[in-house]
Design an enzyme around this catalytic site. Structure first.
Site, PDB file in Angstrom:
ATOM      1  N   SER A   1       0.836  -1.264   0.352  1.00  0.00           N
ATOM      2  CA  SER A   1      -0.201  -0.297   0.013  1.00  0.00           C
ATOM      3  C   SER A   1       0.939   1.036   0.001  1.00  0.00           C
ATOM      4  CB  SER A   1      -1.115   0.050   1.664  1.00  0.00           C
ATOM      5  OG  SER A   1      -0.155   0.442   2.527  1.00  0.00           O
TER       6      SER A   1
ATOM      7  N   HIS B   1      -3.057  -3.585  -5.500  1.00  0.00           N
ATOM      8  CA  HIS B   1      -3.441  -3.676  -4.300  1.00  0.00           C
ATOM      9  C   HIS B   1      -4.488  -3.498  -3.977  1.00  0.00           C
ATOM     10  CE1 HIS B   1      -3.642   0.134  -1.375  1.00  0.00           C
ATOM     11  NE2 HIS B   1      -3.457  -0.710  -0.323  1.00  0.00           N
TER      12      HIS B   1
ATOM     13  N   GLU C   1      -6.153  -1.207  -6.781  1.00  0.00           N
ATOM     14  CA  GLU C   1      -5.496  -0.791  -8.253  1.00  0.00           C
ATOM     15  C   GLU C   1      -4.336  -1.428  -8.612  1.00  0.00           C
ATOM     16  OE1 GLU C   1      -4.557   3.899  -5.636  1.00  0.00           O
ATOM     17  OE2 GLU C   1      -3.920   1.276  -5.001  1.00  0.00           O
TER      18      GLU C   1
ATOM     19  N   ASN D   1      -4.806   6.057  -1.479  1.00  0.00           N
ATOM     20  CA  ASN D   1      -3.765   7.418  -0.119  1.00  0.00           C
ATOM     21  C   ASN D   1      -3.238   8.449  -0.349  1.00  0.00           C
ATOM     22  OD1 ASN D   1      -4.787   5.211   1.889  1.00  0.00           O
ATOM     23  ND2 ASN D   1      -2.754   3.369   0.685  1.00  0.00           N
TER      24      ASN D   1
END
Length: 506
Positions: free
Chosen positions: A121, A142, A154, A192
């Protein structure tokens, strides 16, 4: 649907590894499970089997399905037994050295055309693959926790990753019932990275003494429609998870001001106030329930002063109509009388600056956030300046609460609360597109599925106006003198020509 990968390996059988194994088995793949801890792979298989049995008991799947899927899970004691796999996904500890060592071992075990994927991540896919002889077959894959429920993944290309590898992973993600979004290798990837604006700006607002945690949460839930306020979300995730991510992304971008973490979060983390898991974070928890301070009631005002509205107020006509609906006595002169409550509705500026520029009496001046049309919000937000008289503050609060809609009164702040947070979210998202980390469409998909926002960041900008968001950012940069609020070129260009922020870059 034909599977790109009929035999896959999953290394690491913690929560993420189990989740990936679950959806892969459900898609029809045979999944070889390996974990460095003896017995962990078998325990993961048994855990998933029990989960499937509960689903069958509830009628969500056929009675025979749990055993069929269990048979798809094959615990293996050594990495060498992963040789038949055409895809191996690592979901081990988040350490670059550990992931590199594992992939080096796997490279000598699996076939030359097998794909190696990392569920990292926060680590660079380019860095993870750098020591391999064939880095082109390594990509990020991910997933989000819990994997079966979070329907986005992802697919991340390192500098040497083959486009064909990413395409195969994307097809496989769809076969597993997930939506793939394609990202270039960058700190935080898409979700993120894009999520930095929500919590960090809310923390900054509190650090300035503008409002407390509960008030900020109420405003962002009721004005924008977020399911959880930023401090509720931080408590749910846990500061032991969230704060290191804030610091990591900030430092990986070489101390980019937009991502600056907060001393408030660092202090709470140091003190063990992690959130729900520790019983106290930004809120205190009793039997798992947050103890939220009650919201102050609207004051009772015997006699309302007349109200005068600044000629420069945002949504001025709408504000006039609202005041009429609330039964206010409205002054329409060029300037307010000596008795009037003076209302300003700036975008980005604080109430103090507007009072000075417009030569208004600060003691009688109160601000109202009009970025979002009143009909679309469940809460009105007022802001005082340091000189606002108590009677004027109470009169404004009582007036705007007349129809029963919730009202929050905060201290002076450039951009109130909603303007600041929305503008920061939109600006960071715009810069992600500017850097071509992903397409606008994939960004919107990743954020709505991965973070649960009511709208994608670019759709937020379109809904409340790119030019309005730009005005908020320009004016906040003036108020604070902070490069944190400098507008992205992507946003500036689209605002200048009236182009939707979701329009693809050619």
């Amino acid at each position: 649907m034909q599977l790109d990968f009929t035999r896959i390996g999953v290394v690491g059988t913690g929560a993420m590894g189990r989740g990936i194994a679950q959806i892969a088995a459900q898609a029809g793949s045979t999944v070889y499970l390996h974990d460095s801890q003896p017995g962990a792979a078998e325990a993961a298989r048994d855990h998933l089997h029990q989960q499937w049995l509960r689903m069958a008991d509830k009628g969500r799947i056929d009675a025979g399905q749990p055993q069929l899927w269990r048979d798809k899970l094959v615990p293996v004691a050594s990495l060498g037994e992963l040789a038949p796999c055409t895809l191996v996904v690592e979901a081990i500890v988040e350490r670059l050295d550990a992931k590199r060592e594992l992939l080096l071992q796997l490279e000598s075990i699996v076939a030359p055309d097998a794909v190696l994927a990392s569920n990292t991540s926060s680590l660079s896919i380019t860095a993870v693959a750098a020591t391999l002889a064939r880095p082109e077959r390594v990509a990020g894959f991910h997933f989000f926790n819990p994997v079966p429920l979070m329907k986005v993944v992802e697919v991340v290309a390192g500098l040497r990753t083959s486009a064909a590898v990413c395409e195969r992973l994307a097809r496989y993600a769809r076969a597993m019932g997930h939506t793939p979004v394609m990202a270039q290798d960058t700190p935080g990837f898409i979700v993120n990275h894009a999520g930095r604006g929500y919590g960090t700006e809310a923390l900054r607002i509190v650090s300035e003494g503008v409002a407390d945690f509960a008030t900020v949460d109420r405003i962002l839930r009721d004005q924008v429609g977020f399911k959880l306020g930023p401090f509720e979300l931080l408590d749910l995730t846990g500061l032991d998870v969230s704060h290191p991510v804030m610091e990591s992304i900030y430092h990986q971008f070489y101390d980019e001001p937009r991502f600056r973490p907060s001393a408030i979060a660092a202090q709470r983390l140091a003190g063990g106030l992690l959130g729900r898991k520790s019983g106290e974070g930004f809120y205190r928890y009793v039997d798992g329930t947050a103890q939220v301070p009650p919201e102050p009631a609207a004051p009772v005002v015997a006699e309302m002063p007349p109200v005068w509205v600044s000629t420069r107020a945002a949504r001025r006509a709408e504000l006039y109509q609202l005041l009429k609906d609330l039964g206010a006595r409205i002054e329409t002169g060029a300037s307010p009388s000596a008795q009037a409550l003076t209302l300003v509705a700036p975008l980005g500026f604080d109430v103090t600056t507007v009072a000075v520029v417009e030569r208004l009496d600060p003691a009688r001046t109160v601000g109202i956030d009009m970025l979002i049309d009143d009909a679309a919000t469940r809460r009105r937000v007022l802001a005082t300046n340091p000189a606002t008289r108590e009677d004027m503050r109470d009169a404004a609060h009582a007036l705007f609460a007349r129809d029963g809609k919730a009202v929050s009164v905060i201290c002076d702040s450039g951009g109130f609360v909603t303007q600041r947070v929305v503008a920061t979210i939109v600006n960071i998202a715009s810069d992600i597109c500017q850097q071509r980390i992903c397409t606008p469409a994939d960004l919107e998909t990743a954020v709505t599925l991965g973070l649960g926002y009511p709208l994608g960041p670019l759709a937020m900008g379109d809904r409340w106006g790119p030019t309005n968001v730009l005005e908020v950012l320009f004016n906040m940069q003036t108020v604070y003198g902070d490069m944190r609020y400098r507008p992205s070129p992507w946003l500036r260009r689209r605002g200048a020509i009236g182009l939707s922020l979701t329009h693809p870059e050619s």
